[in-house]
Design an enzyme around this catalytic site. Structure first.
Site, PDB file in Angstrom:
ATOM      1  CG  HIS A  89      66.167  26.798   9.009  1.00  0.00           C
ATOM      2  ND1 HIS A  89      64.843  27.074   8.776  1.00  0.00           N
ATOM      3  CD2 HIS A  89      66.326  26.753  10.352  1.00  0.00           C
ATOM      4  CE1 HIS A  89      64.230  27.202   9.942  1.00  0.00           C
ATOM      5  NE2 HIS A  89      65.093  27.006  10.910  1.00  0.00           N
TER       6      HIS A  89
ATOM      7  CG  ASP B 253      71.348  25.244  16.607  1.00  0.00           C
ATOM      8  OD1 ASP B 253      71.170  25.950  17.615  1.00  0.00           O
ATOM      9  OD2 ASP B 253      70.477  24.489  16.136  1.00  0.00           O
TER      10      ASP B 253
HETATM   11  N1  CMC Z   1      74.694  18.879   5.370  1.00  0.00           N
HETATM   12  C1  CMC Z   1      74.680  18.278   4.168  1.00  0.00           C
HETATM   13  N2  CMC Z   1      73.595  18.176   3.376  1.00  0.00           N
HETATM   14  C2  CMC Z   1      72.463  18.714   3.831  1.00  0.00           C
HETATM   15  C3  CMC Z   1      72.388  19.370   5.071  1.00  0.00           C
HETATM   16  C4  CMC Z   1      73.561  19.444   5.848  1.00  0.00           C
HETATM   17  N3  CMC Z   1      73.546  20.050   7.040  1.00  0.00           N
HETATM   18  N4  CMC Z   1      71.125  19.814   5.269  1.00  0.00           N
HETATM   19  C5  CMC Z   1      70.429  19.453   4.193  1.00  0.00           C
HETATM   20  N5  CMC Z   1      71.228  18.788   3.300  1.00  0.00           N
HETATM   21  C6  CMC Z   1      70.857  18.298   1.976  1.00  0.00           C
HETATM   22  C7  CMC Z   1      70.007  17.042   2.080  1.00  0.00           C
HETATM   23  O1  CMC Z   1      70.815  15.876   2.051  1.00  0.00           O
HETATM   24  C8  CMC Z   1      69.131  17.177   0.879  1.00  0.00           C
HETATM   25  O2  CMC Z   1      69.920  16.837  -0.274  1.00  0.00           O
HETATM   26  P1  CMC Z   1      69.211  16.131  -1.559  1.00  0.00           P
HETATM   27  O3  CMC Z   1      68.237  17.123  -2.083  1.00  0.00           O
HETATM   28  O4  CMC Z   1      70.330  15.827  -2.463  1.00  0.00           O
HETATM   29  O5  CMC Z   1      68.546  14.896  -1.010  1.00  0.00           O
HETATM   30  C9  CMC Z   1      68.866  18.679   0.781  1.00  0.00           C
HETATM   31  O6  CMC Z   1      70.004  19.294   1.407  1.00  0.00           O
HETATM   32  C10 CMC Z   1      67.596  19.122   1.482  1.00  0.00           C
HETATM   33  O7  CMC Z   1      67.638  18.633   2.833  1.00  0.00           O
HETATM   34  P2  CMC Z   1      66.396  18.162   3.661  1.00  0.00           P
HETATM   35  O8  CMC Z   1      66.843  17.200   4.706  1.00  0.00           O
HETATM   36  O9  CMC Z   1      65.299  17.715   2.733  1.00  0.00           O
HETATM   37  O10 CMC Z   1      65.937  19.534   4.319  1.00  0.00           O
HETATM   38  P3  CMC Z   1      64.972  19.695   5.543  1.00  0.00           P
HETATM   39  O11 CMC Z   1      64.307  20.998   5.371  1.00  0.00           O
HETATM   40  O12 CMC Z   1      64.086  18.504   5.701  1.00  0.00           O
HETATM   41  O13 CMC Z   1      65.953  19.711   6.814  1.00  0.00           O
HETATM   42  C11 CMC Z   1      67.447  20.454   8.462  1.00  0.00           C
HETATM   43  C12 CMC Z   1      66.382  20.864   7.458  1.00  0.00           C
HETATM   44  C13 CMC Z   1      67.790  21.666   9.335  1.00  0.00           C
HETATM   45  C14 CMC Z   1      66.903  19.355   9.388  1.00  0.00           C
HETATM   46  C15 CMC Z   1      68.694  19.954   7.718  1.00  0.00           C
HETATM   47  O14 CMC Z   1      69.233  20.999   6.930  1.00  0.00           O
HETATM   48  C16 CMC Z   1      69.775  19.418   8.667  1.00  0.00           C
HETATM   49  O15 CMC Z   1      69.732  18.231   9.032  1.00  0.00           O
HETATM   50  N6  CMC Z   1      70.758  20.265   9.096  1.00  0.00           N
HETATM   51  C17 CMC Z   1      71.750  19.870  10.058  1.00  0.00           C
HETATM   52  C18 CMC Z   1      71.152  19.907  11.460  1.00  0.00           C
HETATM   53  C19 CMC Z   1      70.957  21.318  11.956  1.00  0.00           C
HETATM   54  O16 CMC Z   1      71.844  22.169  11.861  1.00  0.00           O
HETATM   55  N7  CMC Z   1      69.788  21.560  12.564  1.00  0.00           N
HETATM   56  C20 CMC Z   1      69.463  22.869  13.174  1.00  0.00           C
HETATM   57  C21 CMC Z   1      68.363  23.568  12.437  1.00  0.00           C
HETATM   58  S1  CMC Z   1      68.168  25.281  12.929  1.00  0.00           S
HETATM   59  C22 CMC Z   1      67.754  25.251  14.600  1.00  0.00           C
HETATM   60  C23 CMC Z   1      66.521  24.499  14.948  1.00  0.00           C
HETATM   61  O17 CMC Z   1      65.606  24.301  14.162  1.00  0.00           O
HETATM   62  O18 CMC Z   1      66.440  24.105  16.085  1.00  0.00           O
END
Ligand code: CMC
Length: 429
Positions: free
Chosen positions: A308, A365
């Protein structure tokens, strides 16, 4: 707000500037950079708006490090245990919990606005039977603008209030109609004798051929999920609603834009993606392989329902849903192997350095789909369920912004394209 200042000096020009620091009622202080460009000639660069407060708001507070979520000051745990979705919707819209008479009036008003114009059903029937419910919902909700546009005055607080109620009231009707269109069932009309979640279940599952009995466990579980999904401050879909609203667009168009933003798998679409992922993993023996895929930088796969932007310790909604998941399945007498699989996946991920270092925890989720599945809600409807609940937050944020007034949302950019070149006629290229 407050009166501290941070002084910055531009080493190039030698000019310095005091940036006011605003302190809210809780949360980190905020640097006011609105004079930065005028005084020093700089824009700020913050892709993904990780550290940018786009507005001030009194609705929802999150502390991501401590796993705190509060609506209008009330901890989510208390609302989840003692409130109802309709009461929470009132709280989000008006700022305080309703007195009994206020609650009765609000519930009555919502109930009286659940029907949609019959022509809207004609529009809905134009969609292919296999259209995704979110495509139908964003289209149908935007088309409501056609029904409520000419006489709508955005400056009139009473009309804004009516619009907010209409949206909360009609969203379950539209979502259920999208599902029934898919399965080929005749339209079900809202039954005023039922409460909000019961009415939705009835519109989803009742058929003309036999009576439909609402299971109170299912209705309460749904109500809990709606409370937990109701608002989440300036997330992607809410920011979309606010940005579109800043142009003065019709509110139904604003909410339709929010639905479109919510649909993406990085946001609300994750609940559907989690169930697809669990089905794809299939059994506990394959968990290791999928964890390895999630960690592999050359593989686009992510563990859906994990991570998140704001929560870096735990997502309080996920904890509540996880425990509700066990209760609901027990109460309904369901043994779902996907719950065991999800728990094993969570356990292995939470012990893994990759997830620990990046502070990746199950989000709202991760477990919600297992409850929806237990309530017989099809996977393709999961994000529509989120949209029904989040409509209360979207309209509360829209009401707040409309009352505040303010300027059109218009971010700047760091331009990296060709600086300038001359046009060449086509025969010279
Ligand atoms: N699985 C594997 N690696 C992950 C994941 C994941 N679910 N989420 C983040 N990472 C890694 C990402 O690759 C990055 O690694 P590095 O630093 O080595 O490049 C690091 O963690 C930080 O990730 P980010 O993409 O920069 O983080 P963000 O804040 O931009 O994204 C997120 C947040 C929720 C979009 C992301 O964690 C994600 O894609 N999660 C899976 C989708 C998900 O469950 N979404 C629902 C969110 S909660 C409900 C809502 O908001 O509606």
């Amino acid at each position: 707000m407050s009166d501290n200042k941070v002084n910055i000096t531009d080493p190039v020009s030698g000019k310095s500037l005091d940036l006011p620091v605003h302190t809210g009622s809780c949360g980190d202080p905020v640097l006011d950079i609105s004079k930065l460009h005028k005084e020093l000639g700089y824009f700020t660069y913050d892709p993904g708006f990780s550290v940018t407060a786009s507005c001030s708001s009194e609705i929802t507070f999150i502390d991501g490090d401590q796993g705190i979520l509060r609506y209008r000051g009330y901890p989510i745990e208390q609302l989840a245990n003692h409130s109802s979705f309709i009461e929470v919707a009132y709280l989000l819209l008006y700022g305080d919990l309703p007195a009994p008479a206020e609650f009765r009036k609000f519930e009555h008003d919502i109930t009286r606005h659940t029907m949609v114009h019959d022509k809207l059903n004609t529009f809905l029937k134009g969609f292919r039977y296999d259209s995704h419910p979110m495509a139908i919902m964003s289209g149908v909700v935007a088309s409501l603008a056609g029904f409520y546009h000419d006489d709508f005055d955005i400056k009139d607080a009473e009309e804004r209030d009516l619009t907010a109620k209409r949206l909360i009231a009609k969203m379950p009707t539209i979502a259920a109609a999208a599902y029934r269109h898919h399965v080929g069932w005749p339209t079900a009309y809202p039954r005023n004798s039922l409460n909000y979640t019961e009415r939705f279940l009835d519109m989803m599952f009742s058929v003309p051929a036999e009576p439909y009995k609402i299971n109170p466990v299912a209705a309460r579980a749904l109500d809990l999920l709606f409370i937990l999904h109701a608002d989440h401050e300036q997330n992607a879909s809410t920011s979309t609603v606010r940005l579109v609203a800043s142009t003065g667009a019709n509110p139904y168009a604003c909410i339709s834009a929010g639905i479109a933003a919510l649909w993406g798998p990085a946001h609300g679409g994750a609940n559907e993606a989690v169930l697809d992922m669990l089905n794809e993993i299939g059994s506990v023996e394959h968990v290791g392989k999928f964890i390895a895929k999630a960690k592999d930088k050359n593989d686009p796969f992510r563990l859906m329902g994990f991570g998140h932007r704001v929560y870096k310790n735990f997502d309080p909604r996920a904890q509540l849903i996880r425990s509700a998941c066990h209760d609901v399945l027990d109460d309904l007498g369901i043994k779902d192997p996907l719950l065991d699989l999800a728990m094993e996946l969570e356990k292995i991920a939470l012990e893994d350095d990759y997830f620990i270092e990046r502070k990746l925890y199950p989000n709202v989720d991760f477990y919600s789909g297992i409850i929806y599945k237990a309530l017989n809600i099809p996977t393709s409807m999961f994000t529509a369920m989120f949209a029904i609940a989040r409509t209360s937050g979207w309209v509360a944020q829209w009401l707040e912004q409309s009352a505040q007034g303010g300027r059109i949302g218009r971010p700047r950019q760091l331009y990296t394209g060709v600086a300038e070149r001359d046009y060449l006629p086509i025969d010279k290229r």
